[in-house]
Design a protein around this motif. Structure first.
Motif, short mmCIF file in Angstrom:
data_model
loop_
_atom_site.label_atom_id
_atom_site.label_comp_id
_atom_site.label_asym_id
_atom_site.label_seq_id
_atom_site.Cartn_x
_atom_site.Cartn_y
_atom_site.Cartn_z
N ALA A 1 55.47 6.64 36.29
CA ALA A 1 54.34 6.43 37.20
C ALA A 1 53.84 7.74 37.80
O ALA A 1 52.63 7.95 37.95
CB ALA A 1 54.73 5.46 38.30
N ARG A 2 54.75 8.63 38.15
CA ARG A 2 54.34 9.88 38.79
C ARG A 2 53.48 10.72 37.86
O ARG A 2 52.41 11.21 38.23
CB ARG A 2 55.58 10.68 39.21
CG ARG A 2 55.24 11.94 40.01
CD ARG A 2 56.44 12.84 40.16
NE ARG A 2 56.87 13.35 38.84
CZ ARG A 2 57.88 14.18 38.65
NH1 ARG A 2 58.63 14.56 39.70
NH2 ARG A 2 58.21 14.60 37.45
N ASP A 3 53.94 10.89 36.61
CA ASP A 3 53.17 11.69 35.65
C ASP A 3 51.81 11.06 35.36
O ASP A 3 50.80 11.75 35.26
CB ASP A 3 53.95 11.85 34.35
CG ASP A 3 55.16 12.76 34.51
OD1 ASP A 3 55.25 13.41 35.57
OD2 ASP A 3 55.99 12.82 33.58
N GLU A 4 51.80 9.73 35.24
CA GLU A 4 50.53 9.05 34.95
C GLU A 4 49.54 9.22 36.10
O GLU A 4 48.34 9.45 35.88
CB GLU A 4 50.78 7.57 34.69
CG GLU A 4 51.55 7.32 33.40
CD GLU A 4 51.91 5.86 33.22
OE1 GLU A 4 51.54 5.06 34.10
OE2 GLU A 4 52.56 5.52 32.21
N ILE A 5 50.02 9.12 37.33
CA ILE A 5 49.14 9.29 38.49
C ILE A 5 48.60 10.72 38.55
O ILE A 5 47.41 10.95 38.82
CB ILE A 5 49.89 8.93 39.79
CG1 ILE A 5 50.17 7.43 39.83
CG2 ILE A 5 49.07 9.36 41.01
CD1 ILE A 5 51.03 6.99 40.99
#
Length: 328
Positions: free
Chosen positions: A65-69
Protein backbone atom coordinates in the motif's frame (compact mmCIF):
# COMPACT_ATOMS: atom_id res chain seq x y z
CA UNK A 1 7.58 46.77 -51.61
CA UNK A 2 9.33 43.43 -51.15
CA UNK A 3 7.48 40.42 -49.78
CA UNK A 4 7.85 39.85 -46.01
CA UNK A 5 10.24 37.08 -45.05
CA UNK A 6 8.88 33.67 -44.12
CA UNK A 7 9.77 33.15 -40.46
CA UNK A 8 10.62 29.82 -38.74
CA UNK A 9 7.48 27.90 -37.82
CA UNK A 10 8.69 26.87 -34.34
CA UNK A 11 9.55 30.46 -33.37
CA UNK A 12 6.54 32.17 -31.75
CA UNK A 13 5.92 35.69 -33.04
CA UNK A 14 2.94 36.67 -30.93
CA UNK A 15 2.09 37.09 -27.23
CA UNK A 16 -0.77 34.68 -27.95
CA UNK A 17 1.51 31.93 -29.29
CA UNK A 18 4.47 32.28 -26.90
CA UNK A 19 2.62 30.75 -23.88
CA UNK A 20 1.65 27.73 -26.00
CA UNK A 21 5.27 27.21 -27.03
CA UNK A 22 6.40 27.51 -23.41
CA UNK A 23 3.77 25.00 -22.27
CA UNK A 24 4.85 22.62 -25.04
CA UNK A 25 8.47 22.74 -23.94
CA UNK A 26 7.57 22.33 -20.24
CA UNK A 27 5.34 19.33 -21.01
CA UNK A 28 8.04 17.82 -23.21
CA UNK A 29 10.63 18.38 -20.45
CA UNK A 30 8.47 16.68 -17.80
CA UNK A 31 7.80 13.77 -20.15
CA UNK A 32 11.50 13.38 -20.93
CA UNK A 33 12.37 13.51 -17.23
CA UNK A 34 9.87 10.72 -16.45
CA UNK A 35 11.14 8.71 -19.42
CA UNK A 36 14.76 9.17 -18.32
CA UNK A 37 13.94 8.14 -14.73
CA UNK A 38 12.06 4.98 -15.72
CA UNK A 39 14.59 4.01 -18.40
CA UNK A 40 17.52 4.73 -16.10
CA UNK A 41 16.11 2.65 -13.27
CA UNK A 42 15.33 -0.18 -15.69
CA UNK A 43 18.89 -0.34 -17.01
CA UNK A 44 20.30 0.05 -13.50
CA UNK A 45 18.44 -2.98 -12.19
CA UNK A 46 19.27 -4.98 -15.32
CA UNK A 47 22.96 -4.26 -14.79
CA UNK A 48 22.89 -4.58 -11.00
CA UNK A 49 21.17 -7.96 -10.76
CA UNK A 50 21.83 -9.72 -14.08
CA UNK A 51 24.50 -12.01 -12.48
CA UNK A 52 21.92 -13.76 -10.29
CA UNK A 53 20.38 -15.71 -13.15
CA UNK A 54 17.10 -17.60 -12.79
CA UNK A 55 17.98 -18.93 -9.33
CA UNK A 56 18.44 -15.46 -7.96
CA UNK A 57 14.99 -14.13 -8.74
CA UNK A 58 13.98 -11.62 -6.06
CA UNK A 59 10.85 -12.19 -3.99
CA UNK A 60 7.62 -11.01 -5.60
CA UNK A 61 5.83 -8.30 -3.62
CA UNK A 62 2.10 -7.71 -4.05
CA UNK A 63 -0.24 -5.26 -2.38
CA UNK A 64 2.33 -2.84 -0.94
CA UNK A 65 0.00 0.00 0.00
CA UNK A 66 2.77 2.46 0.84
CA UNK A 67 4.56 2.08 -2.51
CA UNK A 68 1.29 2.27 -4.43
CA UNK A 69 0.25 5.46 -2.64
CA UNK A 70 3.64 7.05 -3.28
CA UNK A 71 3.51 6.30 -7.02
CA UNK A 72 -0.10 7.50 -7.24
CA UNK A 73 0.74 10.78 -5.49
CA UNK A 74 3.73 11.34 -7.77
CA UNK A 75 1.61 10.82 -10.89
CA UNK A 76 -1.20 12.98 -9.49
CA UNK A 77 1.29 15.72 -8.66
CA UNK A 78 2.52 15.80 -12.26
CA UNK A 79 -1.04 16.01 -13.54
CA UNK A 80 -1.88 18.84 -11.13
CA UNK A 81 1.18 20.81 -12.28
CA UNK A 82 0.27 20.29 -15.96
CA UNK A 83 -3.36 21.23 -15.30
CA UNK A 84 -2.33 24.46 -13.56
CA UNK A 85 0.06 25.37 -16.38
CA UNK A 86 -2.58 24.60 -19.01
CA UNK A 87 -5.23 26.64 -17.20
CA UNK A 88 -2.88 29.61 -16.94
CA UNK A 89 -1.95 29.34 -20.60
CA UNK A 90 -5.59 29.20 -21.69
CA UNK A 91 -6.40 32.38 -19.78
CA UNK A 92 -3.42 34.17 -21.33
CA UNK A 93 -4.14 33.27 -24.96
CA UNK A 94 -7.93 33.43 -25.00
CA UNK A 95 -9.23 36.37 -22.94
CA UNK A 96 -12.99 36.65 -23.15
CA UNK A 97 -13.34 40.44 -23.10
CA UNK A 98 -14.57 41.81 -26.41
CA UNK A 99 -15.44 38.49 -28.03
CA UNK A 100 -19.09 39.48 -28.36
CA UNK A 101 -18.29 42.36 -30.72
CA UNK A 102 -17.95 42.53 -34.50
CA UNK A 103 -15.01 40.37 -35.62
CA UNK A 104 -12.10 42.11 -37.32
CA UNK A 105 -11.69 39.24 -39.74
CA UNK A 106 -13.86 36.34 -40.92
CA UNK A 107 -12.12 33.21 -42.21
CA UNK A 108 -14.08 30.46 -43.95
CA UNK A 109 -12.74 27.02 -44.79
CA UNK A 110 -13.62 25.43 -48.14
CA UNK A 111 -12.57 22.20 -49.80
CA UNK A 112 -9.74 23.12 -50.19
CA UNK A 113 -8.80 26.75 -49.62
CA UNK A 114 -9.29 29.46 -47.01
CA UNK A 115 -11.37 32.55 -47.68
CA UNK A 116 -10.71 35.70 -45.67
CA UNK A 117 -13.20 38.59 -45.48
CA UNK A 118 -12.84 41.96 -43.79
CA UNK A 119 -16.24 43.27 -42.61
CA UNK A 120 -17.23 46.80 -43.54
CA UNK A 121 -17.25 47.80 -39.90
CA UNK A 122 -13.51 47.20 -39.59
CA UNK A 123 -12.65 49.10 -42.78
CA UNK A 124 -12.08 52.85 -42.96
CA UNK A 125 -15.11 54.89 -44.01
CA UNK A 126 -16.04 54.50 -47.63
CA UNK A 127 -14.31 51.18 -48.21
CA UNK A 128 -16.23 48.29 -49.67
CA UNK A 129 -16.07 44.59 -48.95
CA UNK A 130 -12.60 43.05 -49.04
CA UNK A 131 -12.24 39.32 -49.67
CA UNK A 132 -9.18 37.27 -50.51
CA UNK A 133 -8.12 33.63 -50.59
CA UNK A 134 -5.23 31.65 -49.11
CA UNK A 135 -3.49 34.86 -48.02
CA UNK A 136 -4.58 36.69 -44.89
CA UNK A 137 -3.21 40.17 -44.23
CA UNK A 138 -3.12 41.63 -40.72
CA UNK A 139 -1.53 44.72 -39.13
CA UNK A 140 1.30 44.21 -36.64
CA UNK A 141 1.00 45.07 -32.97
CA UNK A 142 -2.78 44.72 -32.82
CA UNK A 143 -4.85 41.93 -31.34
CA UNK A 144 -7.55 40.99 -33.83
CA UNK A 145 -10.77 39.10 -33.17
CA UNK A 146 -11.04 36.38 -35.80
CA UNK A 147 -14.18 34.38 -36.55
CA UNK A 148 -13.68 30.96 -38.13
CA UNK A 149 -16.36 29.01 -39.99
CA UNK A 150 -16.78 26.44 -42.75
CA UNK A 151 -18.72 26.24 -46.00
CA UNK A 152 -18.76 22.44 -46.20
CA UNK A 153 -17.06 20.06 -43.74
CA UNK A 154 -15.10 20.51 -40.51
CA UNK A 155 -11.71 22.16 -41.02
CA UNK A 156 -9.21 23.45 -38.47
CA UNK A 157 -7.49 26.84 -38.70
CA UNK A 158 -3.93 26.86 -37.38
CA UNK A 159 -1.07 29.37 -37.56
CA UNK A 160 1.44 27.96 -35.03
CA UNK A 161 3.45 31.18 -34.64
CA UNK A 162 0.47 33.48 -34.06
CA UNK A 163 -2.43 31.73 -32.35
CA UNK A 164 -3.94 28.49 -31.14
CA UNK A 165 -5.90 26.04 -33.28
CA UNK A 166 -9.58 26.58 -33.88
CA UNK A 167 -12.12 24.26 -35.51
CA UNK A 168 -14.05 25.61 -38.49
CA UNK A 169 -17.52 24.06 -38.22
CA UNK A 170 -20.37 24.47 -40.74
CA UNK A 171 -23.09 26.76 -39.39
CA UNK A 172 -21.08 27.80 -36.34
CA UNK A 173 -18.74 30.76 -35.96
CA UNK A 174 -15.91 30.04 -33.52
CA UNK A 175 -13.73 32.92 -32.37
CA UNK A 176 -10.11 33.39 -31.35
CA UNK A 177 -7.56 36.15 -31.04
CA UNK A 178 -4.63 36.54 -33.42
CA UNK A 179 -1.69 38.93 -33.27
CA UNK A 180 1.73 39.38 -34.86
CA UNK A 181 4.60 41.21 -33.19
CA UNK A 182 6.54 42.07 -36.33
CA UNK A 183 6.12 42.09 -40.10
CA UNK A 184 6.62 38.77 -41.84
CA UNK A 185 4.95 35.84 -43.54
CA UNK A 186 3.61 33.13 -41.25
CA UNK A 187 2.62 29.72 -42.60
CA UNK A 188 -0.71 28.13 -41.74
CA UNK A 189 -2.56 24.92 -42.54
CA UNK A 190 -5.72 22.97 -41.91
CA UNK A 191 -5.08 20.53 -39.06
CA UNK A 192 -8.34 18.56 -39.30
CA UNK A 193 -8.64 15.89 -41.99
CA UNK A 194 -11.22 17.27 -44.42
CA UNK A 195 -10.90 15.24 -47.62
CA UNK A 196 -8.54 14.13 -50.34
CA UNK A 197 -6.61 17.41 -50.53
CA UNK A 198 -6.45 18.13 -46.80
CA UNK A 199 -2.64 18.24 -46.94
CA UNK A 200 -2.87 20.93 -49.62
CA UNK A 201 -5.08 23.33 -47.73
CA UNK A 202 -2.30 25.77 -46.98
CA UNK A 203 -2.39 29.51 -46.41
CA UNK A 204 -0.18 32.42 -45.42
CA UNK A 205 -0.71 35.14 -42.86
CA UNK A 206 1.12 38.26 -44.01
CA UNK A 207 1.71 40.71 -41.17
CA UNK A 208 2.35 44.29 -42.27
CA UNK A 209 2.96 47.59 -40.54
CA UNK A 210 -0.33 49.41 -39.89
CA UNK A 211 0.44 51.85 -42.72
CA UNK A 212 1.20 49.08 -45.23
CA UNK A 213 -1.88 47.16 -44.11
CA UNK A 214 -4.17 50.14 -44.64
CA UNK A 215 -2.66 50.69 -48.09
CA UNK A 216 -3.25 47.02 -48.95
CA UNK A 217 -6.82 47.19 -47.61
CA UNK A 218 -7.60 50.29 -49.69
CA UNK A 219 -6.20 48.64 -52.81
CA UNK A 220 -8.16 45.44 -52.22
CA UNK A 221 -11.40 47.37 -51.67
CA UNK A 222 -11.28 48.67 -55.23
CA UNK A 223 -13.38 47.02 -57.89
CA UNK A 224 -11.90 44.98 -60.70
CA UNK A 225 -10.54 47.15 -63.46
CA UNK A 226 -11.88 46.65 -67.00
CA UNK A 227 -9.57 45.05 -69.55
CA UNK A 228 -7.01 47.56 -70.84
CA UNK A 229 -7.61 48.55 -74.48
CA UNK A 230 -5.51 47.44 -77.43
CA UNK A 231 -4.42 44.19 -75.78
CA UNK A 232 -6.04 41.45 -77.84
CA UNK A 233 -5.21 38.50 -75.59
CA UNK A 234 -6.47 40.32 -72.50
CA UNK A 235 -9.72 41.36 -74.18
CA UNK A 236 -10.28 37.88 -75.55
CA UNK A 237 -9.54 36.42 -72.13
CA UNK A 238 -12.12 38.71 -70.52
CA UNK A 239 -14.72 37.50 -72.99
CA UNK A 240 -13.71 33.90 -72.39
CA UNK A 241 -14.17 34.43 -68.65
CA UNK A 242 -17.83 35.26 -69.30
CA UNK A 243 -18.52 32.62 -71.95
CA UNK A 244 -17.08 29.78 -69.90
CA UNK A 245 -19.25 30.73 -66.92
CA UNK A 246 -16.37 31.47 -64.54
CA UNK A 247 -18.56 34.02 -62.77
CA UNK A 248 -20.92 31.26 -61.64
CA UNK A 249 -18.30 30.20 -59.07
CA UNK A 250 -15.96 33.20 -58.74
CA UNK A 251 -16.71 36.77 -57.67
CA UNK A 252 -15.32 39.60 -59.79
CA UNK A 253 -16.37 42.81 -58.06
CA UNK A 254 -17.19 45.79 -60.22
CA UNK A 255 -16.69 45.79 -63.96
CA UNK A 256 -15.65 42.31 -64.96
CA UNK A 257 -15.26 40.69 -68.32
CA UNK A 258 -17.09 42.59 -71.09
CA UNK A 259 -18.80 44.89 -68.63
CA UNK A 260 -20.43 42.17 -66.54
CA UNK A 261 -19.85 41.75 -62.82
CA UNK A 262 -19.74 38.21 -61.49
CA UNK A 263 -20.99 37.21 -58.04
CA UNK A 264 -20.16 33.52 -57.64
CA UNK A 265 -19.29 32.26 -54.17
CA UNK A 266 -18.18 28.65 -54.64
CA UNK A 267 -14.58 29.49 -55.55
CA UNK A 268 -12.22 32.25 -54.41
CA UNK A 269 -12.89 35.93 -55.11
CA UNK A 270 -10.77 36.80 -58.18
CA UNK A 271 -11.11 40.60 -58.04
CA UNK A 272 -7.42 41.01 -57.17
CA UNK A 273 -6.23 37.55 -58.13
CA UNK A 274 -2.87 38.63 -59.57
CA UNK A 275 -1.83 40.31 -56.31
CA UNK A 276 -1.66 36.96 -54.50
CA UNK A 277 1.47 34.88 -54.18
CA UNK A 278 -0.12 31.42 -54.20
CA UNK A 279 -2.99 29.71 -56.00
CA UNK A 280 -4.94 26.45 -55.76
CA UNK A 281 -4.96 26.53 -51.97
CA UNK A 282 -1.18 26.70 -51.70
CA UNK A 283 -0.27 24.03 -54.24
CA UNK A 284 1.35 26.44 -56.70
CA UNK A 285 3.09 29.80 -56.69
CA UNK A 286 1.13 32.38 -58.65
CA UNK A 287 3.11 32.57 -61.90
CA UNK A 288 1.79 32.64 -65.49
CA UNK A 289 3.27 29.19 -66.12
CA UNK A 290 1.61 27.68 -63.05
CA UNK A 291 -1.66 29.44 -63.81
CA UNK A 292 -1.77 27.94 -67.31
CA UNK A 293 -1.00 24.53 -65.81
CA UNK A 294 -3.87 24.96 -63.34
CA UNK A 295 -6.37 26.14 -65.94
CA UNK A 296 -5.44 23.37 -68.36
CA UNK A 297 -6.32 20.54 -65.98
CA UNK A 298 -7.07 21.37 -62.33
CA UNK A 299 -7.65 17.70 -61.46
CA UNK A 300 -4.11 16.81 -62.51
CA UNK A 301 -2.73 19.40 -60.10
CA UNK A 302 -5.17 18.86 -57.22
CA UNK A 303 -7.26 15.68 -57.58
CA UNK A 304 -10.77 16.04 -56.19
CA UNK A 305 -10.90 19.84 -56.45
CA UNK A 306 -14.24 21.32 -57.51
CA UNK A 307 -12.66 23.39 -60.28
CA UNK A 308 -13.85 21.76 -63.54
CA UNK A 309 -11.68 21.02 -66.55
CA UNK A 310 -12.90 23.19 -69.43
CA UNK A 311 -10.43 21.57 -71.85
CA UNK A 312 -9.11 24.91 -73.05
CA UNK A 313 -6.80 24.96 -76.05
CA UNK A 314 -3.42 26.68 -76.00
CA UNK A 315 -4.76 29.97 -77.37
CA UNK A 316 -7.57 30.06 -74.79
CA UNK A 317 -5.14 29.27 -71.98
CA UNK A 318 -2.90 32.12 -73.11
CA UNK A 319 -5.81 34.56 -73.31
CA UNK A 320 -7.43 33.66 -69.99
CA UNK A 321 -4.06 33.76 -68.24
CA UNK A 322 -3.31 37.17 -69.76
CA UNK A 323 -6.64 38.51 -68.45
CA UNK A 324 -6.31 37.07 -64.93
CA UNK A 325 -2.79 38.50 -64.67
CA UNK A 326 -4.25 42.02 -65.04
CA UNK A 327 -6.43 41.63 -61.91
CA UNK A 328 -4.05 43.37 -59.53
Amino acid sequence: MSAPAVLPTLQPASPLAAPITTLTYVTLGIGLAVFALVTGLTFYFISRYKHRGADGEPPQIFGNARDEIIWMLMAAGILVVLFALTWTTMNRIDPQAGQDGTPDLIVTGHQWFWEASYPRGTNPAGMGVVSTASEIHIPTGKKLLLEVGSADVIHDFWVPQLARKMDAIPGQGNRLWIQADKPGTYLGACSEFCGAQHAWMRFKVIAQTPQDFQAWLAQQAQQAAPPPPNQTDVENGAGLFVRQGCGECHTLRGIGARGHASQGSVGPDLTHFASRGIIAGGVLDNTPENLRRWLKNPQAVKPGVRMPNYRLNDAQLRQLTAYLETLQ
